[in-house]
Design an enzyme around this catalytic site. Structure first.
Site, PDB file in Angstrom:
ATOM      1  N   GLY A  47       6.090   9.246  -0.977  1.00  0.00           N
ATOM      2  CA  GLY A  47       7.016   7.759  -0.345  1.00  0.00           C
ATOM      3  C   GLY A  47       9.131   8.125  -0.723  1.00  0.00           C
ATOM      4  CD  GLU A 102       8.551   5.470  -7.403  1.00  0.00           C
ATOM      5  OE1 GLU A 102       8.883   5.494  -6.033  1.00  0.00           O
ATOM      6  OE2 GLU A 102       7.447   4.585  -7.498  1.00  0.00           O
ATOM      7  CG  ASP A 106       5.860  -4.245  -4.459  1.00  0.00           C
ATOM      8  OD1 ASP A 106       6.656  -4.876  -4.327  1.00  0.00           O
ATOM      9  OD2 ASP A 106       4.821  -3.766  -4.354  1.00  0.00           O
ATOM     10  CG  PHE A 155       4.143  -3.558   3.572  1.00  0.00           C
ATOM     11  CD1 PHE A 155       3.860  -3.064   2.504  1.00  0.00           C
ATOM     12  CD2 PHE A 155       4.651  -1.967   4.781  1.00  0.00           C
ATOM     13  CE1 PHE A 155       3.546  -2.274   1.853  1.00  0.00           C
ATOM     14  CE2 PHE A 155       3.626  -0.802   3.938  1.00  0.00           C
ATOM     15  CZ  PHE A 155       3.135  -0.626   2.906  1.00  0.00           C
ATOM     16  NE  ARG A 168       3.242   9.078   3.512  1.00  0.00           N
ATOM     17  CZ  ARG A 168       3.418   8.871   2.617  1.00  0.00           C
ATOM     18  NH1 ARG A 168       4.319   8.375   1.912  1.00  0.00           N
ATOM     19  NH2 ARG A 168       2.217   8.255   2.107  1.00  0.00           N
TER      20      ARG A 168
HETATM   21  P1  IMP Z   1       4.578  -0.710  -7.862  1.00  0.00           P
HETATM   22  O1  IMP Z   1       5.783  -0.680  -8.170  1.00  0.00           O
HETATM   23  O2  IMP Z   1       4.168  -0.061  -9.117  1.00  0.00           O
HETATM   24  O3  IMP Z   1       3.931  -2.208  -7.329  1.00  0.00           O
HETATM   25  O4  IMP Z   1       4.254  -0.339  -6.963  1.00  0.00           O
HETATM   26  C1  IMP Z   1       5.639   0.849  -6.046  1.00  0.00           C
HETATM   27  C2  IMP Z   1       5.046   1.687  -5.149  1.00  0.00           C
HETATM   28  O5  IMP Z   1       4.063   1.059  -4.066  1.00  0.00           O
HETATM   29  C3  IMP Z   1       6.186   2.535  -3.823  1.00  0.00           C
HETATM   30  O6  IMP Z   1       7.121   3.250  -4.718  1.00  0.00           O
HETATM   31  C4  IMP Z   1       5.874   2.366  -2.720  1.00  0.00           C
HETATM   32  O7  IMP Z   1       4.968   3.315  -2.782  1.00  0.00           O
HETATM   33  C5  IMP Z   1       4.900   1.023  -2.488  1.00  0.00           C
HETATM   34  N1  IMP Z   1       5.120  -0.005  -1.521  1.00  0.00           N
HETATM   35  C6  IMP Z   1       5.745  -1.150  -2.377  1.00  0.00           C
HETATM   36  N2  IMP Z   1       6.416  -1.573  -1.523  1.00  0.00           N
HETATM   37  C7  IMP Z   1       6.380  -0.831  -0.311  1.00  0.00           C
HETATM   38  C8  IMP Z   1       6.208  -1.228   1.447  1.00  0.00           C
HETATM   39  O8  IMP Z   1       7.087  -2.695   1.635  1.00  0.00           O
HETATM   40  N3  IMP Z   1       6.047  -0.276   1.934  1.00  0.00           N
HETATM   41  C9  IMP Z   1       5.858   0.747   1.292  1.00  0.00           C
HETATM   42  N4  IMP Z   1       5.232   1.232   0.590  1.00  0.00           N
HETATM   43  C10 IMP Z   1       5.397   0.739  -0.429  1.00  0.00           C
HETATM   44 MG    MG Z   2       6.287   5.263  -4.359  1.00  0.00          MG
END
Ligand code: IMP
Ligand code: MG
Length: 183
Positions: A47, A102, A106, A155, A168
């Site tokens: 990402g 990053e 999330d 999202f 992307r």
């Molecule tokens: P977490 O913080 O471990 O829950 O995961 C974060 C990852 O989830 C990010 O690096 C993204 O790859 C993905 N992610 C979380 N929210 C979104 C979103 O709104 N759109 C796209 N990817 C997301």
């Molecule tokens: Mg990511």
């Protein structure tokens, strides 16, 4: 009629111009803080690859880059804090000033596990820059040193962020229509 991926978008959340301004600000903050140093930018694929490409050019101090790819073991059933490495770094970060780049923070679960794992490699310092922060959904405690922008609990896609590997390549960031991921 040809499929237009923009039909899947609800609204634009952050324009390309706004993203450019955010990246320029983050680059300036990092350049100021790392004056006289040679930080290594570490990106968690996929990402953040577009953010990384723009951010590194907004940083004026000499820096190097490396990439890794990880996945968390199931968040519900396992709380072991283990990160599964799909692609590890090429370089040893011991004694280096690490900046993790990053796309969006999330729950923070993956990243907090990753940070813990990288700390065992003995870097001189480690900081985190994230383009977007979704604070409402945080489950793990992660310190953000440089934050681009807080976003609501929706999202979002574009500028490297995907849904099912799509979107992307959109230059701006948009909220995805919920029916796209609930159907
Ligand atoms: P977490 O913080 O471990 O829950 O995961 C974060 C990852 O989830 C990010 O690096 C993204 O790859 C993905 N992610 C979380 N929210 C979104 C979103 O709104 N759109 C796209 N990817 C997301
Ligand atoms: Mg990511």
């Amino acid at each position: 009629m040809a499929y237009d991926m923009r039909n899947d978008l609800q609204e634009t959340l952050v324009s390309k111009e706004e993203i450019d301004a955010i990246v320029a600000r983050l680059g300036a903050e990092i350049s100021r803080d790392y004056e006289g140093k040679n930080p290594i930018l570490i990106t968690v694929l996929k990402g953040a690859f577009i953010f990384m490409a723009d951010l590194c050019r907004a940083i004026t101090v000499p820096c190097t880059m490396d990439f890794m790819s990880v996945s968390s073991y199931g968040s519900g059933s396992t709380t072991s804090g283990t990160v599964r490495i799909r692609k590890d770094l090429d370089v040893d970060i011991k004694g280096q000033d690490v900046i993790i780049v990053e796309d969006i923070l999330d729950s923070g679960v993956t990243l907090s596990n990753l940070i813990e794992m990288l700390q065992t490699r003995d870097p001189a310092s480690m900081k985190l820059v994230t383009l977007f922060d979704k604070p409402d959904r945080r489950k793990a405690d992660v310190t953000i040193d440089y934050c681009g922008m807080q976003v609501p609990d929706a999202f979002i896609v574009g500028y490297g962020l995907d849904y099912a590997e799509k979107y992307r390549n959109l230059p701006e960031v948009s909220i995805l229509k919920p029916e796209v991921y609930t159907k």
